[in-house]
Motif scaffolding. Structure first.
Motif, short mmCIF file in Angstrom:
data_model
loop_
_atom_site.label_atom_id
_atom_site.label_comp_id
_atom_site.label_asym_id
_atom_site.label_seq_id
_atom_site.Cartn_x
_atom_site.Cartn_y
_atom_site.Cartn_z
N LEU B 72 76.58 -10.95 4.76
CA LEU B 72 76.91 -12.35 4.52
C LEU B 72 78.39 -12.48 4.15
O LEU B 72 79.07 -13.40 4.62
N ILE B 73 78.89 -11.55 3.32
CA ILE B 73 80.29 -11.61 2.90
C ILE B 73 81.21 -11.40 4.11
O ILE B 73 82.18 -12.13 4.32
N ALA B 76 81.20 -14.46 6.17
CA ALA B 76 81.93 -15.55 5.52
C ALA B 76 83.44 -15.35 5.67
O ALA B 76 84.17 -16.28 6.04
N LEU B 77 83.89 -14.11 5.44
CA LEU B 77 85.31 -13.82 5.57
C LEU B 77 85.78 -14.02 7.00
O LEU B 77 86.85 -14.61 7.26
N VAL B 79 84.55 -15.91 9.30
CA VAL B 79 84.58 -17.32 9.68
C VAL B 79 85.80 -17.99 9.05
O VAL B 79 86.53 -18.74 9.71
N MET B 80 86.06 -17.68 7.77
CA MET B 80 87.15 -18.36 7.06
C MET B 80 88.51 -17.95 7.62
O MET B 80 89.41 -18.77 7.75
N GLY B 161 76.54 -14.89 12.44
CA GLY B 161 77.86 -15.22 11.92
C GLY B 161 78.91 -15.11 13.01
O GLY B 161 79.81 -15.96 13.10
#
Lengths: 356, 300
Positions: B72-73, B76-77, B79-80, B161
């Motif tokens: 998940l991390i 998230a990274l 995507v950001m 993701g």
């Protein structure tokens, strides 16, 4: 009616020991007791009947199915309660029995319904939602019985179901076993090393020793020669004076002697279990000649102004059957004497004294 | 059946339980296959603590969380920061988290088998239509499926993701499938090895320690052997060390089968010979474990 279990020269040999030796029995529907001392081959026979262990030679059929060929079909129609503990402590009785019902092939909904029914029939109510670890031995035995009945088998094999139970629990379990046949219509094969507790429960008894068949006959024929009633009475301190017996010969001041005299006069065969002063000296053994014998004893004791401490059917041990076989025709109570004379108490004494 | 006294005296309108006597079961008996399936589902649920006490849910759920959290991390990274490639490849992610898979196996393989052995419930199964083979198969399948849930879930998270971040679909789909393949290889091999070790002892604690021991010792041996064989030139002979432990075996096998880029370290594979040997070993170990398990239950 067709046989529930039929074995023909069934033999099972292990490398060191012969567990079953040319065993031939034929068991009809009903409650059948399989009696034998520890190591007589009872558990081995059950394993073979379930189709879980191959016989060395001979054949066996359960519900008309051959154990060697139709093992799965037999196990679908038969319930099994093992002798040993088999319950995980951290699940509830309901969860456990539902799981076992599903393992018998019942659909999930039917498994839950049958579990609720079966646990109620074996006498488990609110406690069935609690973890099994907190149950008493009697309750655990009921759960073990329930998992054997939950899939509504045609035959249940119960291996030592009264093991570890107190006298009350033992009697309740035996009553339950009787009901399995009379109320549920399921045939029962129950093993025990105590002949006495089975003769009241079973229609037919099979006695094996060292893997060999000693005797297979109806319960009535087992018990007719050996039924003995043990009677113990108690007198108040002033009983002899009060009853005016002291002025007769001194020996009759003994309440036991008075009872024996009275019963002998009534035509019953009576004897003391042991000499006066010995542990068995206070017990009077009366041969049971019918239901009337109980009334005769009760009336005699009451008539003498004595208290009846206990009146019980003497239980026999398997060893007595061996003596019975040796001294066949040697008289009615020949079988019961050896156990009464030996130092070891009979099972009935230790068990029923607690219940009285 | 006579009406029980409490029923006769109860005021109308209150509920009363009637003893309606014994009712025979006339419904369907679904037999062996159904029982085996029920055992599979029950065992799979139990390995995540479902249908068991709250306490037994803690560890498997924590491990599942720990498996997925890094994914998940990473997602998230990615995507950001608007990357066009995940910082870690799907099979590589599983290799990095194989210690968690090992802990899950050590904790749950004994739950699968030791309980039935310890509390002597096994004879109850075998006194039913279910056979020994059915039992072993259902338990192996349940352990494999439990591990597959654990290993495939992060792969799915990474893939989702990657798609959300707008990364190339073709490349990611292919590699996500490689990841799922690797997850399956891990699940099959770990389940086989773990169950054989767990079946050896009725004590759960011993089972946990033994499974952890087998995994850690073998991985350490593989690592040391690789370091010893790996000369300054990096001849490639060191890759044979991959065959020494379950985790490196799976890494080597998936690297060879899915033609993944060569990595340095135990678990890498540079030549076809090592890959073929890994495939053979994988099949042999899985089959041997199955036979050993069947043998273990033969005497019941």
């Amino acid at each position: 009616m067709s046989s529930v279990i039929a074995t023909d020269s069934l033999t099972k040999r292990f490398p060191r020991v012969t567990a079953l030796d040319r065993l031939t029995v034929d068991v009809q529907p009903g409650v059948v007791g399989l009696v034998g001392s520890n190591g007589a081959g009872k558990s081995t026979l059950i394993k073979i009947l379930l189709g879980l262990a191959p016989a060395t030679s001979g054949t066996a059929r359960v519900l008309g199915l051959d154990v060697a060929a139709d093992g799965p079909a037999i196990r679908e129609r038969v319930g099994y309660m093992p002798e040993h503990d088999c319950l995980p402590p951290d699940v509830s009785a309901t969860e456990f029995v539902v799981h076992m019902a599903r393992m018998s092939g019942l659909p999930a909904a039917a498994a839950r319904e049958r579990t609720a029914d079966t646990l109620r029939h074996v006498g488990l109510y609110e406690e069935r939602y609690r973890p099994v670890g907190g149950y008493s031995t009697g309750m655990k035995q009921r759960v073990k019985l329930a998992q054997a009945l939950v899939h509504d088998p045609q035959l249940v094999l119960l291996d030592e179901p009264t093991n570890g139970l107190d006298p009350v629990g033992r009697d309740e379990m035996l009553g339950l076993i009787r009901r399995i046949h009379t109320d549920f219509g399921i045939s029962v094969l129950v093993t025990s090393h105590l002949l006495g507790e089975l003769e009241r429960t079973c229609d037919h008894l099979v006695v094996i020793d060292g893997g060999r068949l000693l005797r297979s006959s109806s319960t009535a024929s087992f018990t007719e020669a050996t039924q003995v009633l043990a009677v113990e009475v108690a007198a108040d301190d002033g009983w002899a004076d009060h009853a005016g017996r002291a002025d007769r010969a001194g020996r009759t001041a003994d309440p036991e002697a008075a009872v024996r005299e009275h019963l002998a006069a009534a035509g019953l065969t009576v004897r003391a279990e042991g000499a006066p002063g010995e542990p068995g000296g206070r017990i009077t053994l009366v041969e049971i000649e019918g239901d009337g014998t109980y009334d005769t004893v009760r009336d005699a004791v009451a008539g003498l102004g004595l208290g009846l401490v206990r009146m019980e059917q003497r239980r026999h041990r398997v060893v007595e059957v061996f003596h019975d076989g040796d001294t066949d025709g040697g008289g009615g109570h020949a079988a019961a004497v050896p156990s009464a004379r030996t130092a070891a108490p009979t099972e009935g004494e230790s068990a029923d004294a607690g219940a009285a | 059946m006579p009406v029980p006294p409490e029923a006769a005296t109860a005021p109308p309108g209150t509920g009363v339980i009637h003893d309606i006597g014994y009712r025979p079961y006339t419904g369907p008996r679904l037999g062996r296959a159904h029982a085996a399936r029920a055992l599979f589902v029950q065992s799979l649920r139990a390995s995540y603590g479902l249908g068991r006490s709250a306490r037994s849910k803690v560890l498997p759920m924590l491990l599942l969380g720990a498996m997925c959290a890094p994914a998940l991390i990473v997602v998230a990274l990615a995507v950001m920061t608007r990357q066009d490639e995940l910082p870690v490849d799907y099979p590589g992610y599983l290799a990095n988290t194989s210690i968690l898979t090992g802990i899950f196996l050590a904790a749950q393989a004994p739950v699968m088998l030791s309980r039935d052995l310890r509390f002597m419930t096994v004879p109850l199964y075998f006194s039913r239509p279910l056979t020994r083979t059915d039992y072993v198969r259902a338990k192996t399948a349940a352990m494999t499926a439990a591990l597959l849930v654990l290993t495939a879930l992060p792969v799915v998270i990474l893939y989702a993701g990657a798609l959300l971040a707008g990364m190339p679909v073709g490349h990611n789909t292919a590699h996500a499938l490689y990841g799922l393949g690797t997850a399956l290889l891990y699940s099959v091999l770990y389940a086989s090895v773990g169950l054989v070790v767990a079946a050896a002892t009725p004590r759960r604690g011993f089972g946990v320690a033994a499974v952890i021991g087998v995994l850690i010792v073998s991985t350490t041996v593989a690592g040391i052997t690789w370091a010893l064989l790996d000369g300054p030139g990096g001849s490639g002979g060191a890759d044979w060390a991959s065959l020494l432990s379950p985790s490196t075996l799976v890494d080597a096998l998936s690297g060879w089968v899915f033609r993944l880029p060569h990595q340095d370290g135990p678990g890498s594979v540079s030549s076809g010979a090592v890959g073929a040997a890994a495939l053979l070993e994988f099949a042999a170990v899985a089959a041997a474990c199955h036979l050993l398990l069947l043998r273990r239950y033969r005497k019941f």
